[in-house]
Scaffold this motif. Sequence first.
Motif, PDB file in Angstrom:
ATOM      1  N   ASP A 287      35.323  35.666  36.420  1.00  0.00           N
ATOM      2  CA  ASP A 287      33.950  35.167  36.463  1.00  0.00           C
ATOM      3  C   ASP A 287      33.718  34.266  35.257  1.00  0.00           C
ATOM      4  O   ASP A 287      33.702  34.724  34.112  1.00  0.00           O
TER       5      ASP A 287
ATOM      6  N   LYS B 117      36.186  29.191  46.495  1.00  0.00           N
ATOM      7  CA  LYS B 117      36.388  29.814  45.181  1.00  0.00           C
ATOM      8  C   LYS B 117      37.826  29.639  44.702  1.00  0.00           C
ATOM      9  O   LYS B 117      38.400  30.514  44.062  1.00  0.00           O
TER      10      LYS B 117
ATOM     11  N   ILE C 243      27.528  31.807  46.397  1.00  0.00           N
ATOM     12  CA  ILE C 243      28.977  31.685  46.216  1.00  0.00           C
ATOM     13  C   ILE C 243      29.376  32.239  44.855  1.00  0.00           C
ATOM     14  O   ILE C 243      30.401  32.901  44.705  1.00  0.00           O
TER      15      ILE C 243
ATOM     16  N   MET D 299      40.021  37.915  40.537  1.00  0.00           N
ATOM     17  CA  MET D 299      39.111  36.812  40.218  1.00  0.00           C
ATOM     18  C   MET D 299      38.703  36.867  38.756  1.00  0.00           C
ATOM     19  O   MET D 299      38.789  37.914  38.107  1.00  0.00           O
TER      20      MET D 299
ATOM     21  N   ILE E 130      35.983  32.829  40.435  1.00  0.00           N
ATOM     22  CA  ILE E 130      37.005  32.052  41.151  1.00  0.00           C
ATOM     23  C   ILE E 130      38.311  32.844  41.201  1.00  0.00           C
ATOM     24  O   ILE E 130      38.593  33.671  40.336  1.00  0.00           O
TER      25      ILE E 130
END
Length: 329
Positions: A148, A246, A133, A146, A137
């Motif tokens: 990291d 996420k 996963i 996103m 997010i």
Amino acid sequence: MGSLEQAVYAIIISFVIGVILCPIVIPMLRKLKFGQNVRDDGPQTHLAKQGTPTMGGVAFLAAFVITSLFFLKGNRDGAAIMLMTLCYGLIGFLDDYIKVVKKRSLGLRAYQKLLLQLIVTGLFCSYIMKSGIGTAIYIPFTDGKMIDLQLIFMPFLFVAVLGTVNGVNLTDGLDGLAGGVTLLVAAFFMIVAWAAGSTIAPICGAIVGGLMAFLIFNSYPAKVFMGDTGSLALGGFVASAAFILKMPIFIVIVGFIYLWESISVMLQVGWFKLTKRKYGEGRRLFKMAPFHHHLEKCGWKETKVVTLFYVATALLCLIGFLGCKYMFL
């Protein structure tokens, strides 16, 4: 079978199981004298709730687990959410058991509860790191961009999970409040999971169906309370579903009620201690915390407060959809 169809089946199955279990569990809790203790300093209308069976969360938790088992084949993410929810429910059950059966008003000691929560959260964090996963997010309202978190992901996860779990726990103070708010939040994650093609959609559906059944008996005037068994389990569900997708930042949006309830308690305690040091006498920002009790103390009826929180959560979920509209395009 598509994930949306599976989610609908999960809702129906869990609802039916919940509707069957609740009328069985509630008399058992009453017979065992697992009654709720009501604070004397709370709203006077709550004194009538004294002795109402608690620990009713075992009913919708059982419905959730049984239903989830039908959809776990090859579904590791779904299994992780189910186990996270179940483990937090077990922590809550132990806390309730000590309060109600052992007659120790505070239940588990603070360090015991925190240690158990850290262990469960640590196991979930280990799964997130090993499952692929990852530590990135989604950022709301950025069309799928996103960030990291890398080295800070682990402490972020612990803070987010523990904050969410205990926020849901604080929200559980009025008939149907935590259950109804979380039903809406779970429905949000279920729809997003379907749009994202995630396998957790039916697992989210299972909690939605279980809560629908439970609210029949938990809405005002409640015949049963969920206790920490239910509220901690729901917190574990919300946090784990968000991280699997996420989307932990989205908890701040769709689960803002949990956050505000927690903030109101922190503000109340912090202001009381600050003014006590400064003036020698502690003062309060709110008439009572969490905030739902403040509204009651201001003269709001319990049902009006619950309705307000439902409407607010529904609107926040709609805003949450706007924040992740890229998943539906």
